[in-house]
Every structure is written in C-alpha cells, then in structure tokens.
Design a protein around this motif. Structure first.
Motif, PDB file in Angstrom:
ATOM      1  N   ARG A  45      -3.319   4.548   1.175  1.00 21.00           N
ATOM      2  CA  ARG A  45      -2.459   4.136   0.059  1.00 21.00           C
ATOM      3  C   ARG A  45      -1.694   5.359  -0.434  1.00 21.00           C
ATOM      4  N   ARG A  51      -5.468   1.511  -5.195  1.00 20.10           N
ATOM      5  CA  ARG A  51      -6.311   0.312  -5.251  1.00 20.10           C
ATOM      6  C   ARG A  51      -6.489  -0.077  -6.712  1.00 20.10           C
ATOM      7  N   GLN A  89       0.827  -1.221   0.000  1.00 18.10           N
ATOM      8  CA  GLN A  89       0.000   0.000   0.000  1.00 18.10           C
ATOM      9  C   GLN A  89       0.858   1.266   0.000  1.00 18.10           C
TER      10      GLN A  89
END
Length: 324
Positions: free
Chosen positions: A308, A313, A263
């Motif tokens: 993140r 994502r 992440q």
C-alpha cells in the motif's frame, strides 16, 4: 500475478537507475531519479505502507435511530484477503489489527466480503485470529467476489464444494453469514433491521445478490423506498448501492468495500476514481425528511498483495447518534 509485476518493476528500476547513473551526461544522471523513486514506492509500499492501519471514526446522525441504539458502535471490516496479504512476516498484522478492533468494544462487527483471497483454507490457517473478534451483538459476514472461489479454475462441482466450505468456516468462527436475508437486532423495546446481500457487482464480477429475496417479508414504503425501522445493509460491491439496492430499497446505512482504493494514491491523486464513482469514504443521498442515507466504502483491511502506498489499510468505526 501482481507480486510478479512488482518484482519485475523492482528489478527493472534497479537496472535502469544503474545505467543512468553511469552515464557521462548530466541530464541522463538526473533521469535516474525516476527509477529510484519507483524503488522507493515499492520498498515503502511493501513495508511501512502496508504496516499502517487507520482506525477511521464516522458518526452517523439521524432521527430514525431508535433511542436504545443511540451511541451504538458498528465496526466495518472489508477485504482482508487472507491468502493475498497475510503470509510470512505479514501474518502478525491480523492479530494486531483484530486486537485493536476488540479494544474498541464494538456492539456489532461487519465483515463485508473478500475475507479470503482464493480458498477457504486461507481462513482456516488464521482461524485463531479470525475467531478472536468479539462484539456484543456478534460478527456478521457477507460474501465478496473472492469468497466464491471463482479465481481458481475449478469445475462447477468443485467450486460449489469450496463455497460450502467457506460457509462452514464462517460458521465455525462464530460468525453469522447473511446470504440474501435479513434479521433484527433488539435492544429493550427497540430494534434495527440488518440486511445482508450476496455479491452484486457490475460484470465481470459475480452478480449473485438478490435484494428482493433479502427483503422478503419486510414492509417497504413504495413512495420513500424505506422501512419504518432503522436499517443497515451489507453488500460488498459499492456499485450495488445505486444500481441494485436503492431502486428498490434505501437503507439508512450501507456498508461496502471491494475497491481497496487501488491500494495506491500519490500527491492526492487517486487512480481508482476513474473506475468507481464511490470508491472510498462516505457518500450521502437524501432519504426521508431530516435524514440522509449513507454509503460507507472501506478501502480495506488487506489487499491483493501486501503493498500500500498513500492508501493505508483501514477499519471503519460508525457510531450512531440519534437526533431530534
């Protein structure tokens, strides 16, 4: 725990920056840029960094693809971590992301583990969103390390109950969970083999998966370790690909997740590369003549917490293209 660490770093960065900015010496004032940059990373990562969702398109070309499956579209979703990522102001990101998936009109959706964070109740809270996923050949799922409820300090009996509850929730969503088993998808007179393995990571992660059991009844060429049917394998931990699956069976495509890409990435540096050889993206090894086996490792739809930075994502869309 990750949320507590980020909160602590956030507060500490403010305090250090404040102290340095009040210093009378110039070089100390300049040092304040470091904690201020940390503050930027934290704020960005918790907002814009986590809001982003990349739809990553991959084309897999092979002469092994049956004619009826030329153009077949597989959507790979991993590491949703409902209870870790999607609460409060972040909850709407699930609906938004799944609407984007449905808009792709996929032939098959594969949920490749760690859909929950700790407990199946997290899935139940998002049941409306989860059950909205639609594909022509349905939604498949396999278990990831978090789906075994192993991080809640339950007794073995309670853990077994929660695992069964997870199975029941997946079924209620209309998903087909594969637990060391296989089946075939048919189109006209053609078919493809789909294998689903339970989690098989390196220690300390669960080593439950049994690829021999999953392949029971499937004929495998002992020389090439392949089948005479195009094959797709779902296994949450990418370590299983080299260490557990390929010594026995080389699928055309293997789908994995687990790593989240940490992440975090900065200036092209990916710290996750020191923990995993295959941590994100596509990896290829020779298979049969004129064909390569591909491992697709998604860096995930969610995460251990809603943060993140430099590692958005993602949802992976794999389109099959038949070659001669």
């Amino acid at each position: 725990m990750p949320s507590i660490i980020i909160a602590a770093v956030f507060v500490l960065s403010i305090w250090v920056a404040y102290k340095l900015l009040r210093a009378k010496v110039l070089w100390k004032k300049c040092l304040a840029l470091f904690p201020l940059f940390l503050l930027y990373i934290i704020v960005y990562g918790l907002t814009f960094g986590f809001w982003q969702l990349n739809i990553k398109e991959v084309t897999y070309e092979s002469p092994d693809i049956p004619e009826a499956f030329d153009g077949y579209k597989i959507v790979q979703v991993t590491d949703v971590h409902c209870g870790g990522s999607f609460w409060g102001p972040y909850k709407g990101l699930v609906k938004d992301g799944f609407e984007k998936i449905n808009a792709l009109q996929p032939d098959l959706i594969c949920m490749v583990g760690d859909i929950q964070h700790f407990l199946p109740s997290e899935l139940e809270e998002l049941k409306e969103e989860m059950s909205s996923l639609k594909a022509k050949d349905g939604v498949l799922s396999v278990m990831g390390n978090h789906d075994y409820c192993a991080y809640s300090n339950f007794s073995p009996a309670r853990q077994a109950q929660e695992i069964q509850r997870t199975r029941n929730v997946h079924k209620s969503l209309g998903w087909k969970m594969l637990e060391d088993e296989h089946f075939y998808i048919h189109r006209d007179s053609d078919s493809i083999l789909v294998v689903g393995e339970e989690n098989r990571g390196l220690k300390p992660f669960p080593q439950v998966g049994n690829i021999k059991k999953a392949l029971k009844g499937v004929t495998i060429d002992p020389t090439t370790k392949t089948t005479n049917t195009f094959s797709l394998c779902l296994s949450h931990d990418p370590n299983a690909w080299k260490h557990h699956i390929m010594p026995l069976f080389i699928p055309n495509i293997t789908l994995a997740g687990h790593t989240h890409g940490a992440q975090f990435s900065i200036f092209g540096w990916h710290p996750i590369q020191y923990a995993y050889d295959e941590w994100g993206g596509e990896y290829y090894v020779p298979m049969k003549k004129h064909s390569k086996a591909m491992l697709s490792v998604s860096t995930g739809f969610g995460g251990n917490l809603p943060f993140r930075f430099g590692m958005p994502r993602e949802v992976v869309v794999i389109t099959l293209k038949r070659t001669k």
